[in-house]
Design an enzyme around this catalytic site. Structure first.
Site, short mmCIF file in Angstrom:
data_model
loop_
_atom_site.label_atom_id
_atom_site.label_comp_id
_atom_site.label_asym_id
_atom_site.label_seq_id
_atom_site.Cartn_x
_atom_site.Cartn_y
_atom_site.Cartn_z
N ASP A 1 -13.05 -12.50 -20.94
CA ASP A 1 -14.13 -11.79 -21.59
C ASP A 1 -13.69 -11.56 -23.04
O ASP A 1 -12.57 -11.10 -23.27
CB ASP A 1 -14.32 -10.44 -20.88
CG ASP A 1 -15.77 -10.03 -20.80
OD1 ASP A 1 -16.42 -10.04 -21.85
OD2 ASP A 1 -16.23 -9.67 -19.70
N ASP B 1 -19.01 -11.11 -24.94
CA ASP B 1 -19.66 -9.83 -24.71
C ASP B 1 -20.57 -9.44 -25.88
O ASP B 1 -20.14 -9.50 -27.04
CB ASP B 1 -18.55 -8.78 -24.55
CG ASP B 1 -19.08 -7.42 -24.19
OD1 ASP B 1 -19.61 -7.27 -23.08
OD2 ASP B 1 -18.95 -6.48 -25.01
N GLU C 1 -23.24 -13.45 -23.57
CA GLU C 1 -24.08 -12.36 -23.14
C GLU C 1 -24.94 -12.02 -24.35
O GLU C 1 -24.47 -11.38 -25.30
CB GLU C 1 -23.28 -11.13 -22.72
CG GLU C 1 -24.20 -10.06 -22.18
CD GLU C 1 -23.68 -8.64 -22.28
OE1 GLU C 1 -24.02 -7.82 -21.42
OE2 GLU C 1 -22.95 -8.33 -23.24
N ASP D 1 -22.77 -5.27 -14.50
CA ASP D 1 -23.66 -4.32 -15.16
C ASP D 1 -24.95 -4.10 -14.36
O ASP D 1 -25.80 -3.31 -14.77
CB ASP D 1 -24.08 -4.84 -16.55
CG ASP D 1 -22.93 -4.87 -17.53
OD1 ASP D 1 -22.02 -4.02 -17.41
OD2 ASP D 1 -22.94 -5.74 -18.42
C1 GLC Z 1 -21.55 -5.72 -22.18
C2 GLC Z 1 -20.76 -5.58 -20.92
C3 GLC Z 1 -20.79 -4.16 -20.47
C4 GLC Z 1 -20.20 -3.31 -21.57
C5 GLC Z 1 -20.88 -3.56 -22.90
C6 GLC Z 1 -20.10 -2.98 -24.03
O1 GLC Z 1 -22.89 -5.45 -21.97
O2 GLC Z 1 -21.22 -6.46 -19.94
O3 GLC Z 1 -20.13 -3.95 -19.26
O4 GLC Z 1 -20.31 -1.97 -21.20
O5 GLC Z 1 -21.03 -4.91 -23.18
O6 GLC Z 1 -18.94 -3.72 -24.26
#
Ligand code: GLC
Ligand code: CA
Length: 548
Positions: free
Chosen positions: A98, A199, A256, A329
Site C-alpha cells: 500500500d 491510497d 484507490e 473500508d
Molecule cells: C484510504 C484507505 C483507508 C484510509 C484512508 C486514509 O481510503 O483505504 O483505510 O483510512 O485512505 O489513508
C-alpha cells in the site's frame, strides 16, 4: 486487447493486523502471513496486496505513516518481510504494498521538524496556511469529520489534513517532496515488491483554499470532495510519478480513486493512462450519500443493475479495472448488498462472487470473503476501534439522531466489520491467536470458519477455488480474461446477466439477485459453473450459472 501479466492474475487482500498472529500478542503479523502462504496457494491466488505495514502512529491503523522505510514493530522486521517476499515467490505469489502518498503521520520526522522549527524547509513539505483569528482558512470538512484544518498550537497557522488530524497532507507542489516519495518507492521496488495499491491518490492535488463551501450538515462545514478529489491537473502528478518509478520496472499499480467521472477514466487506464488498473467503486457507495453513513439511500435492484452494467460499458473499450466487492473500508458484501438478513447464505454469497468475478478486470478477494465472513453487530460505540466509525457516530448524533439510530448506521457501515480477525477454525479466538485479539472477534466464528467451511458440501472456499481455476487454468481462461463484455438484455431488474465472448467461446454469466425462482428465457447447452447442483430454465433463489 493488449496482454499484460497482471491482467491474468487473481489478487488477495490481507489486513495484516487481523490475518494471523504468530507470536501470541493478539496482533496479526508477517510471520503469521508466511504461515498461511500454503493456504493462499491452495486457493489459487497470484498476488497479495498488504494493507500498510510501515511504522505508523496507528491512529488510522497504518495509514498514518511515521517512517516509510521501517516496518511496524508489531508486524515484524525487514528480515520477516524479505522472507515473505521469498516464500511467496516460491509459491508463484507476488507481494503488493500500500502506498500512502497523500499524507504522513503527524509523528513523521518531517512533520515534527516542520512544527518545531518554523524556518525549517519541512514546513513546505506540508500544507500550512494562516487562519482568520484562530478560525480555519475555510469551512471544508475532513473525510473523517471536523474541519480539514488543524491549528498549530495557538499560532493562527493551520495545517491541512484530508483525513484525520493525525494525517497531515503532504504538499505535492513541492518538488522535493515528490522526489522523496519517488526515492522511497524505488527502494521498495528494489526489495522485490511486484506492485502497489495507491491510497487516496486522487486527493494529492487541492483546489484554491480561498473557496468557501455551502454548509451541508449540522456541523456547519461542507464536504471536501469537490476541493480535494480529482482536482483539474492532478494527472500531471501521476505522469511524473510513474515516469520516475513504476515505468522503469514492470510494476503493477492499482489506484484507490473514488469519484472519478467517466470522462476522466482515461487519465487512469486509457491508452495514455498512468496506472495499470483502478478499483471500480461504481457500486461501492450505493447505500449512502456522499459517504456519510447516516445519509442512507433506499437503493433498488434496478439502480444496482444499471450502475453495475454501466460501469462495465464505461471501460469496455478503454482499459482495465480491479474488481472487488469487499475491502478493509467496507462492510462485508453480503450484508451490504443483501438487504434481507434472512437471505444471507451460501447461495447469496456465491452469487455475489460470480457476479463480480467474471466481468472484465483483475479480481481482488478480501480476506475472509472466501469463507463468507459477515458483519459483526456491536452493542455500544465503545466497542469500535475505527477512527471513522467514531467520527461518523458523533456526526449522526449532531444531526439529531438518537444513539440507537447512530449505532445502527455505524454497525451497517463500520470499517471494523471487515477488520475482525480471520476465522480459521472454531478453536479459541477462531484460531487467529492464542490470546484475545486486538479487536473483538465476530461472535459467529463457531459457525463461520475455514475449517467448518472446507468440511461442508456447500463450501464457499471451494467455490472460490473453482472460480479461480476457471479463470486461470481452463480452456475458457482467455475468454474470461480478454473476451468482450456485453450485457444480456433480460427485462428483469433482479437478473444480472452478461456475456464474455471471443472467437472461441460465448460465455453467459447469469445471476439471480433475488430469493425468488425466476424463469429464464435463454437457451444454453452446457453448464460450466453453478452454485446449485442442477440448472434448468428456472433459476433458483440466488442461483448463479455460467453457461455456453
Ligand atoms: C484510504 C484507505 C483507508 C484510509 C484512508 C486514509 O481510503 O483505504 O483505510 O483510512 O485512505 O489513508
Ligand atoms: Ca503478533
Amino acid at each position: 486487447m493488449e496482454q499484460k501479466w497482471w491482467k491474468e492474475k487473481v489478487a488477495y487482500q490481507i489486513y495484516p493486523k487481523s490475518f494471523m498472529d504468530s507470536n501470541d500478542d493478539g496482533i496479526g503479523d508477517i510471520q503469521g502471513i508466511i504461515s498461511k502462504l500454503d493456504y493462499l496457494q491452495q486457493l489459487g491466488i497470484d498476488l497479495i496486496w498488504l494493507n500498510p505495514i510501515y511504522k505508523s502512529g496507528t491512529a488510522d491503523n497504518g495509514y498514518d505513516v511515521i517512517d516509510y522505510y521501517e516496518i511496524m514493530e508489531q508486524f515484524g522486521n525487514h528480515e520477516d518481510f524479505d522472507k515473505l517476499v521469498r516464500e511467496a515467490k516460491k509459491r508463484g505469489i507476488g507481494i503488493m504494498l500500500d502506498l500512502i502518498l497523500n499524507h504522513t503521520s503527524n509523528k513523521h520526522k518531517w512533520f515534527l521538524e516542520a512544527l518545531n522549527n518554523p524556518n525549517s524547509k519541512y514546513r513546505d513539505y506540508y500544507i500550512i496556511r494562516k487562519g482568520n483569528n484562530h478560525r480555519p482558512p475555510n469551512n471544508w470538512r475532513s473525510i473523517f469529520g471536523g474541519s480539514i484544518w488543524q491549528e498549530i498550537g495557538s499560532s493562527n497557522e493551520f495545517y491541512l489534513h484530508s483525513f484525520a488530524k493525525e494525517q497531515p497532507d503532504l504538499n505535492w507542489e513541492n518538488p522535493e517532496v515528490r522526489q522523496e516519495l519517488y526515492k522511497m518507492i524505488n527502494w521498495w521496488i528494489a526489495r522485490g515488491v511486484k506492485g502497489f495499491r495507491l491510497d487516496a491518490i486522487n486527493c494529492i492535488k487541492k483546489s484554491d483554499f480561498s473557496e468557501q463551501g455551502i454548509p451541508d450538515a449540522a456541523d456547519g462545514l461542507c464536504n471536501c470532495f469537490k476541493y480535494i478529489r480529482e482536482v483539474d491537473g492532478v494527472e500531471e502528478y501521476y505522469k511524473e510519478l510513474r515516469q520516475n518509478t513504476f515505468d522503469k520496472y514492470d510494476c503493477l499499480t492499482v489506484t484507490e480513486a473514488v469519484g472519478v467521472e467517466k470522462e476522466k477514466l482515461g487519465n487512469y487506464i486509457g491508452e495514455n493512462g498512468n496506472f495499470s488498473m483502478m478499483f471500480n467503486f461504481d457500486i461501492t457507495y450505493i447505500d449512502v450519500i456522499n459517504e456519510d453513513w447516516f445519509r442512507r439511500t433506499n437503493w433498488t435492484k434496478k439502480e444496482f443493475k444499471q450502475k453495475f452494467i454501466e460501469s462495465q460499458l464505461n471501460i469496455k473499450n478503454l482499459g482495465w479495472q480491479a474488481q472487488f466487492i469487499e475491502n478493509h473500508d467496507q462492510p462485508r458484501a453480503v450484508n451490504k448488498y443483501i438487504k434481507d438478513e434472512t437471505q444471507i447464505n451460501y447461495y447469496s454469497k456465491t452469487m455475489l462472487a460470480v457476479m463480480y468475478f467474471f466481468v472484465k478486470g483483475t479480481p481482488f478477494i478480501y480476506q475472509g470473503q472466501e469463507i463468507g465472513m459477515e458483519n459483526f453487530k456491536r452493542k455500544s460505540i465503545d466497542e469500535f476501534d475505527d477512527i471513522n466509525s467514531i467520527s461518523q457516530y458523533k456526526r449522526a448524533i449532531k444531526e439529531g439522531y438518537t444513539s440507537e439510530q447512530a449505532l445502527e448506521f455505524i454497525n451497517k457501515r463500520s470499517r471494523d466489520n471487515a477488520r475482525t480477525p480471520m476465522q480459521w477454525s472454531d478453536e479459541a479466538n477462531a484460531g487467529f491467536s492464542k490470546v484475545q485479539p486486538w479487536i473483538k472477534l465476530n461472535e459467529n466464528y463457531k459457525n463461520i470458519n475455514l475449517r467448518q467451511d472446507q468440511k461442508s458440501d456447500k463450501s464457499i472456499f471451494n467455490f472460490y477455488k473453482q472460480m479461480i481455476n476457471l479463470r486461470k487454468t481452463s480452456k475458457y481462461s482467455n475468454t474470461i480474461i480478454y473476451g468482450d463484455f456485453e450485457p444480456i438484455d433480460i427485462q428483469d431488474d433482479e437478473i444480472i446477466a452478461y456475456r464474455r465472448k471471443d472467437e472461441n467461446y460465448d460465455l453467459k454469466i447469469i445471476c439471480n439477485f433475488s430469493n425468488k425462482e425466476k424463469e429464464l428465457n435463454l437457451k444454453y447447452e452446457e453448464v460450466i459453473l453453478n452454485n446449485y447442483n442442477e440448472a434448468s430454465n428456472i433459476l433458483k433463489p440466488y442461483q448463479a450459472i455460467i453457461v455456453l
